[in-house]
Design an enzyme around this catalytic site. Sequence first.
Site, PDB file in Angstrom:
ATOM      1  N   THR A 219      -1.679  -3.044  10.654  1.00 54.04           N
ATOM      2  CA  THR A 219      -2.065  -3.386   9.048  1.00 54.04           C
ATOM      3  C   THR A 219      -0.767  -4.137   8.545  1.00 54.04           C
ATOM      4  OG1 THR A 219      -3.506  -1.996   8.608  1.00 54.04           O
ATOM      5  CG2 THR A 219      -2.681  -2.934   6.806  1.00 54.04           C
TER       6      THR A 219
ATOM      7  N   THR B 265       0.955  -0.948   0.243  1.00 50.43           N
ATOM      8  CA  THR B 265      -0.157  -0.010   0.001  1.00 50.43           C
ATOM      9  C   THR B 265       0.641   1.275   0.099  1.00 50.43           C
ATOM     10  OG1 THR B 265      -0.114  -0.244   2.352  1.00 50.43           O
ATOM     11  CG2 THR B 265      -1.990  -1.240   1.097  1.00 50.43           C
TER      12      THR B 265
ATOM     13  N   GLU C 130       5.590   4.293   7.554  1.00 41.92           N
ATOM     14  CA  GLU C 130       5.313   5.360   6.646  1.00 41.92           C
ATOM     15  C   GLU C 130       6.117   6.541   7.030  1.00 41.92           C
ATOM     16  OE1 GLU C 130       0.389   4.196   5.733  1.00 41.92           O
ATOM     17  OE2 GLU C 130       1.109   5.440   7.470  1.00 41.92           O
TER      18      GLU C 130
ATOM     19  N   SER D  31      -7.994  10.435   0.423  1.00 41.18           N
ATOM     20  CA  SER D  31      -8.559  11.233  -0.676  1.00 41.18           C
ATOM     21  C   SER D  31      -7.590  11.283  -1.758  1.00 41.18           C
ATOM     22  CB  SER D  31      -8.731  12.749  -0.228  1.00 41.18           C
ATOM     23  OG  SER D  31      -8.001  13.045   0.837  1.00 41.18           O
TER      24      SER D  31
ATOM     25  N   LYS E 232       3.580  -6.819   3.829  1.00 45.53           N
ATOM     26  CA  LYS E 232       3.535  -5.602   3.688  1.00 45.53           C
ATOM     27  C   LYS E 232       3.249  -4.873   4.876  1.00 45.53           C
ATOM     28  CE  LYS E 232       0.474  -3.513   3.433  1.00 45.53           C
ATOM     29  NZ  LYS E 232      -0.487  -2.776   4.345  1.00 45.53           N
TER      30      LYS E 232
ATOM     31  N   ASN F  59      -0.576  10.460   5.985  1.00 46.81           N
ATOM     32  CA  ASN F  59      -1.683  10.052   6.543  1.00 46.81           C
ATOM     33  C   ASN F  59      -2.749  11.175   6.798  1.00 46.81           C
ATOM     34  OD1 ASN F  59      -1.640   7.328   7.537  1.00 46.81           O
ATOM     35  ND2 ASN F  59       0.242   7.734   8.426  1.00 46.81           N
TER      36      ASN F  59
END
Lengths: 406, 406
Positions: free
Chosen positions: A193, A156, A279, A406, A182, A401
């Site tokens: 996640t 992702t 991230e 969007s 992942k 994040n």
Amino acid sequence: MTTVDVKQVVAKHIVSPKGFTAAGMHCGVKHKKKDLALLFSEVPASVAGVFTTNAIKAAPVVVTKETIYDSRTLQAVVLNSGNANACTGKQGLADAKQMQQLVADKFMIPANTVGVCSTGVIGQHLPMEPIIKGIQEIELGDSVEHGVHFAEALLTTDTVMKNTAYTVMIDNKEVTIAGTAKGSGMIEPNMATMLGVITTDAKIDSDTLQTLLAAATNVTFNAITVDGDTSTNDTVLALANGLAGNESLTPEHADWDAFKEAFRLVSQDLAKMIAKDGEGATKLIETTVIGAATNEEAIKIAKTVVGSPLVKTAVFGNDANWGRILAAVGYSGCAIDPTNVFIKIGDEAVVDGGEPLDFSEAYLLEYLKQPEIKIVVDLHVGEGQGKAWGCDLTYDYVQINATYRS
Amino acid sequence: MTTVDVKQVVAKHIVSPKGFTAAGMHCGVKHKKKDLALLFSEVPASVAGVFTTNAIKAAPVVVTKETIYDSRTLQAVVLNSGNANACTGKQGLADAKQMQQLVADKFMIPANTVGVCSTGVIGQHLPMEPIIKGIQEIELGDSVEHGVHFAEALLTTDTVMKNTAYTVMIDNKEVTIAGTAKGSGMIEPNMATMLGVITTDAKIDSDTLQTLLAAATNVTFNAITVDGDTSTNDTVLALANGLAGNESLTPEHADWDAFKEAFRLVSQDLAKMIAKDGEGATKLIETTVIGAATNEEAIKIAKTVVGSPLVKTAVFGNDANWGRILAAVGYSGCAIDPTNVFIKIGDEAVVDGGEPLDFSEAYLLEYLKQPEIKIVVDLHVGEGQGKAWGCDLTYDYVQINATYRS
């Protein structure tokens, strides 16, 4: 640590063990990138799974847990990225079951031998049209390229693929264990996640594999944190198809320690790759705690340190702010003696007996610019030890994040 | 909520209640900004205190806890910002005690009636020379300006002062309760780098005041979070000097509810101001949880939601990412029924019965641009309810904390 002969595989990917094929493709859940992955074993495989502890479980987690509890065997796993099929109610469960059934139909195998995993945005229904078409079209293979496509299709916000593999001799037969995972946000054990798939051609029954996976998870996947958010979708599945031809592995087997160590290494490699690719992360932070009351407390303290936003931002800023490390140790909720804590960053001791030491700021400024930062904490309380991994907290974490959905 | 006649004071500051004087000045711990504050009561005051639960307690926390446990009375509180005197070992304790003694000498009062608080960088010894000189020179007063200077001298990365005050009639006498606090990083209850000082001219004994402060803290200061880091220095002190002339307040007093409500409002105002001024924050997030198993679980769930980095970044990005709210509810560790959760953001219901609703993205995009965001979660599990406050997670949080020490 046991001394065993474990070899890292060079071209490491999920289809390294015998009898596994895989594929990854773009089906249309995402705009352009690969978003559908499929794994297949030529014979039914023993299976073990660990799943999120979040009370809100995504539909594929509910379905896959029931499936492996029921069958103790998997022959295929289908995974998609781009949509987590989480918080999607009854429709979500129906969609996950349809994914499972489509794969079962494709290979003419029972639906209860197909696992399902999803990762991506939560709260939106899975677009089934591209998934149905994708499952029909996807073509399996056992080349390195197939393994790479499989790994790519799980990603992702990950920036790199996460693959590893080791071989080990069992009964004089070469056994391979491979893994793909992942990350990279909503990462907080128990679990986060993250999706992980481990394949091996070893012969081992499902119960023994489950015990092994649970133990390995506690010191690897459950010892990483990116942001403290426990995801709705975390899943690690291990499939063992027995095609290496060894005698069935149990803790009594002469080569058990070697297998166990190789399995732990696969889990640890994947966990560290997930933490490092958190991230927005620019650095991996590894904290080792020794001298804790128990091994569990050592891991908990190490996780508290690597999970502290203030430690994470300090590491990002190359700031040897050891006070934040000590403060995190203090609020871990574990047994400590404030007057007898030792802390080392890299090779530089910064705290001893709970008191600040004179240390080289210049050395640490340079050290903290490295991609992997090591912190050691000695509590002098007991014999417990453990490690945890995390990453720095950066502008990019916020950027990713604040704009992800969007 | 009790209906009681509580009035907010217009020119609200720490010296609003009778008999208190205060001051704030620059002494030289910081480069330019005010860094030394002093509060004095013309008569010895009943005292209550709540302190960090971090096992690593800063020297002033250790000293002040011992002091009030010993004397149950304070007449003065000295506070500095710019240096937390935390993780400073034996020297740190000696420095905190010297601060206490210097103030005792200045006013010729016993050292065990002087409280000490520090906030700022941790792990560095307090520069005593400017502090000694400052305590000698600082001049008290009861003007609004003195109250403002006191509040300013507590600030570290705070962007605004935090003052509040209410009056309430007790025995037909006007009683005033005022509070001043500072945030704004390392904010996670039980408690966080926050200092709070509450003054009142009410007559109330120390034991009753302690019970009241502890109860108010649980639903206010302990219901906010900025980054989940529990500081080494958190302290809230309440001083009651009795100069309003009321009959001593106990839960049996006819006006107890009014006093209790005014005290809670002072605590809640300060807590919300701290959350709203969290490091780098642009918005206050208030989460109300109803239908939880207990009030304690309601607050815990509300705090998990406002503490989730993914919820915080979504709010920063004006993204109505309700799935992250639901996921946070799920990993709170509290009793929930995934099929019966209701969630509302502003006036828009987004989840009911655990299933997504059609809602107006356009409304929520606009709503999320407001400075105060309200989230309501109804769990339909029991009668428990509670609130928690937090703030969004922004680029500035990272910037502030990656560069704070250097």
